[in-house]
Each structure stands twice: as structure tokens, then as C-alpha cells.
Design a protein around this motif. Structure first.
Motif, PDB file in Angstrom:
ATOM      1  N   PRO A   1       0.806  -1.223   0.000  1.00 18.41           N
ATOM      2  CA  PRO A   1       0.000   0.000   0.000  1.00 18.41           C
ATOM      3  C   PRO A   1       0.839   1.272   0.000  1.00 18.41           C
ATOM      4  CG  PRO A   1       0.036  -0.977   2.188  1.00 18.41           C
ATOM      5  CD  PRO A   1       0.702  -1.961   1.276  1.00 18.41           C
ATOM      6  N   ASP A   2       0.302   2.281  -0.650  1.00 16.63           N
ATOM      7  CA  ASP A   2       0.895   3.615  -0.637  1.00 16.63           C
ATOM      8  C   ASP A   2       0.135   4.459   0.387  1.00 16.63           C
ATOM      9  OD1 ASP A   2       1.779   6.226  -1.135  1.00 16.63           O
ATOM     10  OD2 ASP A   2       2.058   5.878  -3.253  1.00 16.63           O
ATOM     11  N   ALA A   3      -0.842   5.245  -0.052  1.00 17.86           N
ATOM     12  CA  ALA A   3      -1.551   6.141   0.856  1.00 17.86           C
ATOM     13  C   ALA A   3      -2.425   5.361   1.835  1.00 17.86           C
ATOM     14  CB  ALA A   3      -2.404   7.117   0.059  1.00 17.86           C
ATOM     15  N   VAL A   4      -2.636   5.983   2.997  1.00 17.28           N
ATOM     16  CA  VAL A   4      -3.488   5.398   4.031  1.00 17.28           C
ATOM     17  C   VAL A   4      -4.287   6.523   4.680  1.00 17.28           C
ATOM     18  CG1 VAL A   4      -1.670   5.584   5.801  1.00 17.28           C
ATOM     19  CG2 VAL A   4      -3.513   3.886   6.069  1.00 17.28           C
ATOM     20  N   LYS A   5      -5.527   6.210   5.071  1.00 22.03           N
ATOM     21  CA  LYS A   5      -6.402   7.228   5.675  1.00 22.03           C
ATOM     22  C   LYS A   5      -7.315   6.581   6.708  1.00 22.03           C
ATOM     23  CE  LYS A   5      -8.224  11.381   5.966  1.00 22.03           C
ATOM     24  NZ  LYS A   5      -7.415  12.548   6.413  1.00 22.03           N
ATOM     25  N   TRP A   6      -7.322   7.166   7.915  1.00 22.30           N
ATOM     26  CA  TRP A   6      -8.255   6.704   8.938  1.00 22.30           C
ATOM     27  C   TRP A   6      -9.683   7.008   8.500  1.00 22.30           C
ATOM     28  CZ3 TRP A   6      -6.908   3.824  13.074  1.00 22.30           C
ATOM     29  CH2 TRP A   6      -5.582   3.847  13.518  1.00 22.30           C
ATOM     30  N   LEU A   7     -10.576   6.039   8.692  1.00 19.22           N
ATOM     31  CA  LEU A   7     -12.005   6.232   8.437  1.00 19.22           C
ATOM     32  C   LEU A   7     -12.768   6.499   9.724  1.00 19.22           C
ATOM     33  CD1 LEU A   7     -12.590   3.435   5.764  1.00 19.22           C
ATOM     34  CD2 LEU A   7     -12.002   5.841   5.414  1.00 19.22           C
ATOM     35  N   ASP A   8     -12.271   5.961  10.815  1.00 18.18           N
ATOM     36  CA  ASP A   8     -12.714   6.301  12.168  1.00 18.18           C
ATOM     37  C   ASP A   8     -11.530   5.995  13.079  1.00 18.18           C
ATOM     38  OD1 ASP A   8     -12.741   3.508  12.658  1.00 18.18           O
ATOM     39  OD2 ASP A   8     -14.892   3.363  12.274  1.00 18.18           O
ATOM     40  N   ASN A   9     -11.725   5.929  14.367  1.00 17.09           N
ATOM     41  CA  ASN A   9     -10.582   5.729  15.262  1.00 17.09           C
ATOM     42  C   ASN A   9     -10.060   4.300  15.281  1.00 17.09           C
ATOM     43  OD1 ASN A   9     -10.331   8.386  16.084  1.00 17.09           O
ATOM     44  ND2 ASN A   9     -11.796   8.153  17.780  1.00 17.09           N
ATOM     45  N   ASP A  10     -10.764   3.388  14.612  1.00 13.16           N
ATOM     46  CA  ASP A  10     -10.345   1.988  14.621  1.00 13.16           C
ATOM     47  C   ASP A  10     -10.031   1.426  13.241  1.00 13.16           C
ATOM     48  OD1 ASP A  10     -10.669   1.559  17.451  1.00 13.16           O
ATOM     49  OD2 ASP A  10     -12.836   1.612  17.111  1.00 13.16           O
ATOM     50  N   HIS A  11     -10.451   2.103  12.191  1.00 12.14           N
ATOM     51  CA  HIS A  11     -10.324   1.560  10.837  1.00 12.14           C
ATOM     52  C   HIS A  11      -9.655   2.558   9.902  1.00 12.14           C
ATOM     53  CE1 HIS A  11     -13.841  -0.475  12.683  1.00 12.14           C
ATOM     54  NE2 HIS A  11     -13.417  -1.543  12.026  1.00 12.14           N
ATOM     55  N   PHE A  12      -8.887   2.024   8.979  1.00 12.89           N
ATOM     56  CA  PHE A  12      -8.267   2.871   7.962  1.00 12.89           C
ATOM     57  C   PHE A  12      -8.309   2.168   6.615  1.00 12.89           C
ATOM     58  CE2 PHE A  12      -4.871   0.769  10.435  1.00 12.89           C
ATOM     59  CZ  PHE A  12      -4.296  -0.033   9.458  1.00 12.89           C
ATOM     60  N   ALA A  13      -8.211   2.968   5.569  1.00 15.96           N
ATOM     61  CA  ALA A  13      -8.216   2.451   4.200  1.00 15.96           C
ATOM     62  C   ALA A  13      -6.838   2.637   3.580  1.00 15.96           C
ATOM     63  CB  ALA A  13      -9.265   3.168   3.362  1.00 15.96           C
ATOM     64  N   THR A  14      -6.441   1.688   2.750  1.00 14.44           N
ATOM     65  CA  THR A  14      -5.165   1.782   2.035  1.00 14.44           C
ATOM     66  C   THR A  14      -5.403   1.716   0.533  1.00 14.44           C
ATOM     67  OG1 THR A  14      -4.808  -0.626   2.071  1.00 14.44           O
ATOM     68  CG2 THR A  14      -3.887   0.660   3.899  1.00 14.44           C
ATOM     69  N   ALA A  15      -4.602   2.470  -0.213  1.00 13.48           N
ATOM     70  CA  ALA A  15      -4.595   2.398  -1.677  1.00 13.48           C
ATOM     71  C   ALA A  15      -3.415   1.521  -2.065  1.00 13.48           C
ATOM     72  CB  ALA A  15      -4.459   3.791  -2.277  1.00 13.48           C
ATOM     73  N   ASN A  16      -3.699   0.390  -2.674  1.00 13.33           N
ATOM     74  CA  ASN A  16      -2.687  -0.650  -2.867  1.00 13.33           C
ATOM     75  C   ASN A  16      -1.987  -0.518  -4.217  1.00 13.33           C
ATOM     76  OD1 ASN A  16      -3.573  -1.647  -0.348  1.00 13.33           O
ATOM     77  ND2 ASN A  16      -5.176  -2.832  -1.359  1.00 13.33           N
ATOM     78  N   GLU A  17      -1.208   0.547  -4.335  1.00 14.46           N
ATOM     79  CA  GLU A  17      -0.523   0.860  -5.588  1.00 14.46           C
ATOM     80  C   GLU A  17       0.471  -0.222  -5.982  1.00 14.46           C
ATOM     81  OE1 GLU A  17       2.455   4.274  -7.414  1.00 14.46           O
ATOM     82  OE2 GLU A  17       2.488   3.741  -5.297  1.00 14.46           O
ATOM     83  N   GLY A  18       1.241  -0.692  -5.013  1.00 12.29           N
ATOM     84  CA  GLY A  18       2.279  -1.665  -5.304  1.00 12.29           C
ATOM     85  C   GLY A  18       3.605  -1.017  -5.618  1.00 12.29           C
ATOM     86  N   ASP A  19       4.658  -1.822  -5.502  1.00 10.96           N
ATOM     87  CA  ASP A  19       5.991  -1.349  -5.834  1.00 10.96           C
ATOM     88  C   ASP A  19       6.620  -2.374  -6.752  1.00 10.96           C
ATOM     89  OD1 ASP A  19       9.053  -0.675  -5.089  1.00 10.96           O
ATOM     90  OD2 ASP A  19       7.764   1.046  -4.705  1.00 10.96           O
ATOM     91  N   TYR A  20       7.811  -2.832  -6.450  1.00  7.74           N
ATOM     92  CA  TYR A  20       8.486  -3.705  -7.418  1.00  7.74           C
ATOM     93  C   TYR A  20       8.057  -5.150  -7.362  1.00  7.74           C
ATOM     94  CZ  TYR A  20      11.631  -4.980  -3.531  1.00  7.74           C
ATOM     95  OH  TYR A  20      12.158  -5.417  -2.327  1.00  7.74           O
TER      96      TYR A  20
END
Length: 728
Positions: A277-296
Motif C-alpha cells: 500500500p501507498d496512501a493510508v487514511k483513517w475512516l474512524d478511530n479503529d479503521h483505515f483504508a489503504t490504496a494498494n498501488e504496489g511497488d516492485y
């Protein structure tokens, strides 16, 4: 965390409980960041908005511009008409920014090398540009995040690897870490810096964590992604490790995993694909979302919601990518790598709608998800962005969303980098204008070129040579909103995909089949030719192929047929640009009689460009006129000529080739520049499709180049009946 804000006047209807189904984000403005350069600066230099934030009053956007080494500012007091506020010079490469009040906290990379990383965290007054404080970070900063109570700043110190060393495989020291910088009364306290060691956590290269992105929830807890390590950690505001876990892997089915074949085939799979994952963002105090761009080693083409204990609450799998495929934004040249590459994620609450925004770097799309039910997010919209969206900022108090799109194509003659502004409105969604959603199969499409209208509101369209191993005719139902691709006919020879075609025009043969025009390119062995395609897509060898005569072959250039139309027994083709025997700024309209096999032509006088070139991209016969699309090759604010002209049919009397040709007259029917900016975007260069129905209703489309160095945006719209347009 999803920020709930008081409703302003512009959001009263939303707050009063208006029907949520009617609320949609629509783009209202695009700001080319080259406009922030000072008078006299070299505007041919690359400029790139990457990470973006906004002042507390919601009126000034602040973004990092790595190529220029500056902090850019945009006045959005009127979000429909953003204004440049200029750039603030920095002593290095800005990597990320977070704004508290009117102060921007900027991570600046000053590294001499990969093995000697260094950087600073600077506090800068957004209005004056004055530097208020500067702290040594002891390494190369990547992401910067602000605590919601403005008590500290978190910085991911990546100390990124050298991708040319050992094929980019980690470990490559020195290790990165997490820095927490205390704020006192809104000011940086350089003596109050805490360093959080992240070594020894990941299964992949535990000695070399490379923190990528950070975010902070309302309790002051920091989530940090380690992309190359495929790992995630959660840290308390006092620097204690609360949890850490592998980001895991996804089995992908129904994807295109083969690169460079010029075909969209979604029948393949990738097993055990690391999320990375690249970016990450909390959705509430217990959960977060990740954008799974990938690397090599990875990239799972989607996004994930995690509980902070590592439990996967939701996994999009290929569904996000499939939605992007349906609207023509799939980047085929990235098929064997990471597909649409979700890179960005942010979230906020607008009224009572809890929303997450997922940005596809390669598809240049922003997905809007309702995340009220974290286990079952619902995709509400797909918004068109500029090329390579990198960062987003939500402004719920003004019903605004902003994207920063980092790709500047100045060296390739393409679109400049833009910041785009969207508004949540009580209005229908203006994008997409064309989709294959609802078809019986997943239909990928792009690079729409020529078009022709049929009965019942049907338009047929061809895609050009970008999909050279999958030449196709798409059936478009214009009765739907947005218009829908309901079926596709694959063009074949002897049962196999017909190759060596560059389809730029299509017309009906009157018997259920089609004539298509192919633009030649001799050095690639693609002939200038016309092909007769049966209703099932087959081309009969020799019988179904019409090559150009010697008189044309002797003077040909690669800029050939761009559109085809049929009047009686005669096919008419527009040639895009001058061939070797044409007078300056005159191009041929070529006729071929299907019964007599005779060729002829007239000359069409096109505009003389001040920059670049002008050519024809379509021809359609309707009633007493022939209609042509005349366009330049300029993008965005530099575009001048995107017009429809008409020619009296009485003047379309072809003369023999090889001699003097009559010059036809033309009248302007429609300047398309207002149409091309009607959805708040910049002007797309390739207006290539025009179809006119029997009742005179005209449809226009743009070519998105197969999403190759392009935003992927396709405009498909009606300009009404040609008989009712104001003729100039």
C-alpha cells in the motif's frame, strides 16, 4: 477520521435532508499550475502539483511542486474561477505538506545521495511566504500529516532506495523511521522531536523499513505504511508501537495481465499479489483504508479497509479496476505491472454521507465510495482527473473536493499538470459520458476515433491503432444517460484479429455491414486503405480491401484518412493533413466510386495554425451538406481550433487525381471549445468523432489515446440538431 463539519449556506439543502440520490460531485474548474510561475519565468519547465492541502478558511490551496522546488498556492475564494497566488521557493525538493490554520508544514528533501539522506520540516506562512521555523529531520521525508488537535506533526522518513542498485531490491540502508514533531501554540518545537524505530517489524527486509505514508486519527494514533516492506504499523502519539502486521496479498481474477499486445483481454489472473500500500487514511478511530498501488513486487489494483489490529474488513479486489475499465480509462500498457495503480486515498463526511475517495494514478480517475458500512462500501461515482492524480484534499464545509495531478506532459507536447476542483451538487453526474456498464461482458474500450449514426439512436464507433491486435467496432446506445456501449464487433480476417489497421473512420454499407477507413503508416507496413467489414466483423481477403491508387501512393504521407462517409455509390474520405502535392493549408477530400472504381478529390481549405498543426479528423454527409471536424493538436488553455464546418454537397464534385483540384467553400457550424470545457476540465486535443442521425442530431467524441500519456477522459456529447445550429 471522517470529519463532520457545520453546514454552510451552499450546503443547506444537503443538511436539510434533500434526497441524497440527487447529490453528485461534478468538476467545476481546472487550474494549470504553470500559471503560478512568475512573469518572465521559463514556462517550458516541468511543473507538478503532488500533495495538496487547504488553509483553515478553505480559501487557499497549497501544494508541493517537486520539479520546481516550490510550494504553490491557489486562491479558490471562487472555486469556479481559481486564481494563481504564486510559488514560494524552497531549499530542496518538497515532498509533502499539511496546513494548520494559515501555516504550511512542509517536508523538504535535501539529500545528497541515497546513502546520505537528509531533510527538513519547515513551517511557512502561506500568505507571506515567510519561513517561521525549520527542524532537521535527520533523513529524507516523504509523507507529512497533522494531528487533528494541532499538537504535533508526523513525518514518514523514507530514506528511499536506489532503484538502479541491485534492481531496487531492499534492504538498502540507511533505514527509515517515523518522526513526531511537537507543536506549541501552532509553532514547531524542534527540541520536541520523537523518533520511532520501525526496524525488525516486517518480514520483508526488516532491517530497512521505508515508511511511505502517514495519517493521524482523532485519538492521536498514527498509521504508517511501509510500501516496499508490504507492512503497516500503528503508533501512539507518544511514540509507542500499538500494532503492526503484513499488508498481505490478494488473488486477482478477471484481469488483463499481459503487456504491450494492443488488446484488452480480461481473462487472466495474478495469484498472491502483494498489496504494497501507498496512501493510508483513517475512516474512524479503529479503521483505515489503504490504496494498494504496489511497488516492485506487488500492487493488487484495488483498496482495502483494515481494522487497526490487522483484520481485513473490506477488500475491493479487481472491482475498482473493472469499473475503470467500463468507462474507458484502463491503461493497457500497465497490464503486466500494476494496472490502474490506486495510489491515493482520503475521506470525509459531507452532510450525512461518509465518503472515501480512491485515486487511480494510471487511470487518472477518482472513485467516490459510500463507506457508511465499512464492510460493504458502495461505489457512487467515478470522477475524471488530470494525468496522474497524486494528492487530494477534502473541503466538506464548502462541498468541495480537490485533486492534484502530477504529470506534466510538456516535453511530449501534451497537457500540462493541473489541479482540479469538484463540487457536491444537487445535480446529475456529468461524467462518465460513455460507459460499457451493464453489458453482458466486461467490455474494455478506449481511443474512440470515427463514428457513424444508425437508426434508433445507435452510434457505431471504431478504436484506432492503439489496440492494433484487437480492432473493434463498438455499438453505442445514445438513448441511455450516460451513453452505453452495449456490444462490440471484433474485426477479423480468416477468423483471426485483423492486423495492420489504424481505424479512423466508419460508415454504414446499407446492408448491415460497414466501410472503415484505415490511416496508413508506410514505415510500419500499415497501408492507407478502405475495408468492407461484414456484420459479423469479417473482412473478405482481397474482395473486402480497397487500396489507394498509384496517383495517391506517389504523394502519400502518414497523415492519411480520418473519417469516411457514404453518399449513394461513393465513399468520401477526409485526409488529415497535407500530402506532398497539396498547397499549404489545403487537404484532400477523396472520393471513391464503388461501382466504377474511379478515384477523385477536391481540396478543402483548413486553418493556418499559429502553433503546431491543424488537420481534419472526421467527415459526415447529411442532407445538403458534408460536415467535417477541423482541429489543432493543442491541449488545455493553448487550444485554438476545435470546430465543425460544413461544405455544400453541390460543391463536392471530385476531379481526377494528379491534376488541379477544385477548392470547396466552408461555413463554421460549431466552435467546440465551450463544449470541451463545459464539464470543468481542460480542452482535450483529439476531437475525432462526429455522427449525425437521420433527424440531424449530432454526436461528438474525443480520442483518449488508450490512456497512454493521457488522462483517459473521453467526452461523448450531443450538440443538438445541425439544422438548428447558428451558422457563421
Amino acid at each position: 477520521m471522517l470529519h463532520r463539519t457545520l453546514c454552510l449556506t451552499s450546503a443547506l439543502a444537503l443538511c436539510a435532508g434533500a434526497a441524497q440520490a440527487e447529490m453528485n460531485f461534478n468538476r467545476i474548474a481546472s487550474f494549470p499550475v504553470v500559471m503560478n510561475m512568475a512573469e518572465g519565468e521559463d514556462t517550458t519547465r516541468e511543473t507538478s502539483p503532488e500533495i495538496i492541502d487547504v488553509t483553515a478558511d478553505g480559501m487557499t490551496l497549497v501544494y508541493t511542486d517537486s520539479p520546481l522546488g516550490v510550494l504553490g498556492r491557489i486562491d479558490i475564494t471562487d472555486p469556479h474561477a481559481p486564481k494563481p497566488l504564486g510559488n514560494i521557493a524552497l531549499p530542496g525538493e518538497p515532498t509533502s505538506v499539511a496546513v494548520i490554520g494559515g501555516t504550511a508544514f512542509v517536508g523538504v528533501n535535501t539529500s545528497e545521495s541515497y546513502t546520505a539522506p537528509s531533510g527538513m520540516l519547515k513551517a511557512i506562512n502561506v500568505v507571506s511566504g515567510e519561513e517561521l521555523a525549520s527542524c532537521d529531520l535527520g533523513g529524507q521525508p516523504d509523507s507529512v500529516a497533522k494531528a487533528q488537535d494541532a499538537s504535533f506533526i508526523a513525518v514518514a522518513i523514507e530514506n528511499e532506495r536506489d532503484e538502479d542498485l541491485n534492481d531496487g531490491v531492499i534492504p538498502q540502508g540507511p533505514a527509515g523511521d517515523l518522526v513526531l514533531a511537537t507543536l506549541k501554540d501552532g509553532m514547531l518545537d524542534c527540541g520536541g522531536i520523537t523518533r520511532v524505530d520501525l526496524t525488525g517489524l516486517a518480514e520483508i527486509a526488516p532491517s530497512d523499513p521505508e515508511p511511505e505514508y502517514v495519517d493521524i486519527n482523532a485519538e492521536g494514533e498514527i498509521v504508517v505504511t511501509m510500501q516496499e516492506n508490504n507492512h503497516i504499523a500503528v503508533v501512539s502519539k507518544d511514540g509507542k508501537l500499538l500494532s503492526h502486521f503484513s499488508a498481505g496479498a490478494v488473488d486477482l481474477e478477471g484481469i488483463d495481465a499481459t503487456d504491450e499486445r494492443g488488446a484488452l483481454i480480461f481473462t487472466e489472473s495474478q495469484q498472491g499479489r502483494k498489496r504494497e500500500p501507498d496512501a493510508v487514511k483513517w475512516l474512524d478511530n479503529d479503521h483505515f483504508a489503504t490504496a494498494n498501488e504496489g511497488d516492485y513486487e506487488g500492487g493488487s489494483r484495488g483498496w482495502t479497509i483494515f481494522h487497526q489490529d490487522g483484520t481485513v474488513v473490506y477488500e475491493s479486489g479487481p472491482s475498482f479496476e473493472h469499473a475503470i475499465v467500463q468507462i474507458g480509462h484502463y491503461p493497457d500498457k500497465r497490464s503486466d505491472a500494476k494496472g490502474v495503480e490506486p495510489e491515493s486515498v482520503t475521506a470525509a463526511t459531507y452532510g450525512d454521507m461518509e465518503l472515501a475517495f480512491i485515486g487511480s494514478e494510471r487511470g487518472s480517475i477518482v472513485g467516490v465510495y459510500d463507506v457508511a458500512d465499512l464492510a460493504n462500501p458502495v461505489l457512487k461515482q467515478l470522477l475524471p482527473s488530470g494525468v496522474g492524480p497524486e494528492g487530494y484534499v477534502t473541503i466538506p464545509g464548502r462541498n468541495l473536493l480537490v485533486s492534484a495531478n502530477e504529470k506534466d506532459l510538456i516535453e511530449d507536447g501534451g497537457a500540462r499538470a493541473h489541479v482540479m476542483i469538484y463540487e457536491l451538487q444537487d445535480a446529475p453526474a456529468s461524467y462518465p459520458m460513455l460507459t460499457s456498464e451493464g453489458a453482458d461482458e466486461l467490455i474494455g474500450w478506449g481511443a474512440i476515433s470515427g463514428m457513424v449514426a444508425d437508426e434508433g439512436g445507435i452510434v457505431w464507433a471504431v478504436s484506432d491503432s492503439f489496440y492494433g491486435f484487437q480492432p473493434s467496432i463498438f455499438k453505442i446506445d445514445t438513448n441511455a444517460t450516460p451513453a452505453r456501449i452495449t456490444d462490440v464487433i471484433r474485426i477479423t480476417r480468416n477468423g483471426a484479429p485483423a492486423q495492420k489497421l489504424d481505424l479512423e473512420g466508419i460508415t454504414l454499407d446499407g446492408k448491415g455491414g460497414f466501410y472503415v477507413a484505415s490511416e496508413g503508416r508506410t514505415e510500419r507496413l500499415i497501408p492507407h486503405a478502405i475495408y468492407h467489414v461484414q456484420a459479423d466483423g469479417s473482412i473478405a481477403n482481397l474482395k473486402g480491401e480497397i487500396g489507394i491508387p498509384p496517383e495517391l501512393a506517389a504523394v502519400e504521407k502518414r497523415f492519411g484518412f480520418e473519417g469516411i462517409t457514404k453518399v449513394g455509390d461513393t465513399l468520401w474520405m477526409a485526409v488529415q493533413r497535407e500530402w506532398n502535392d497539396d498547397p499549404k493549408n489545403h487537404v484532400k477530400l477523396i472520393a471513391y466510386n464503388l461501382e466504377t472504381k474511379e478515384w477523385g478529390a477536391v481540396h478543402y481549405p483548413k486553418a493556418e495554425p499559429a502553433t503546431g498543426w491543424v488537420g481534419l479528423s472526421e467527415i459526415v454527409a447529411h442532407g445538403d451538406y458534408f460536415y467535417v471536424v477541423e482541429r489543432d493538436n493543442q491541449h488545455d488553455h493553448r487550444a485554438v481550433t476545435k470546430k465543425i464546418y460544413r461544405i455544400p454537397a453541390a460543391e463536392m464534385v471530385p476531379a481526377p487525381l494528379g491534376g488541379d483540384l477544385p477548392v470547396v467553400s466552408k461555413e463554421e457550424v460549431r466552435d467546440l471549445l465551450p463544449d470541451l470545457t463545459a464539464t470543468g476540465g481542460y480542452v482535450l486535443d483529439k476531437v475525432e468523432g462526429l455522427a449525425i442521425a437521420a433527424d440531424g442530431t449530432a454526436w461528438v467524441s474525443t480520442d483518449n489515446d488508450g490512456v497512454d500519456d493521457h488522462s483517459g477522459e473521453t467526452m461523448f456529447f450531443s450538440i443538438g440538431k445541425v439544422s438548428e445550429l447558428n451558422i457563421n
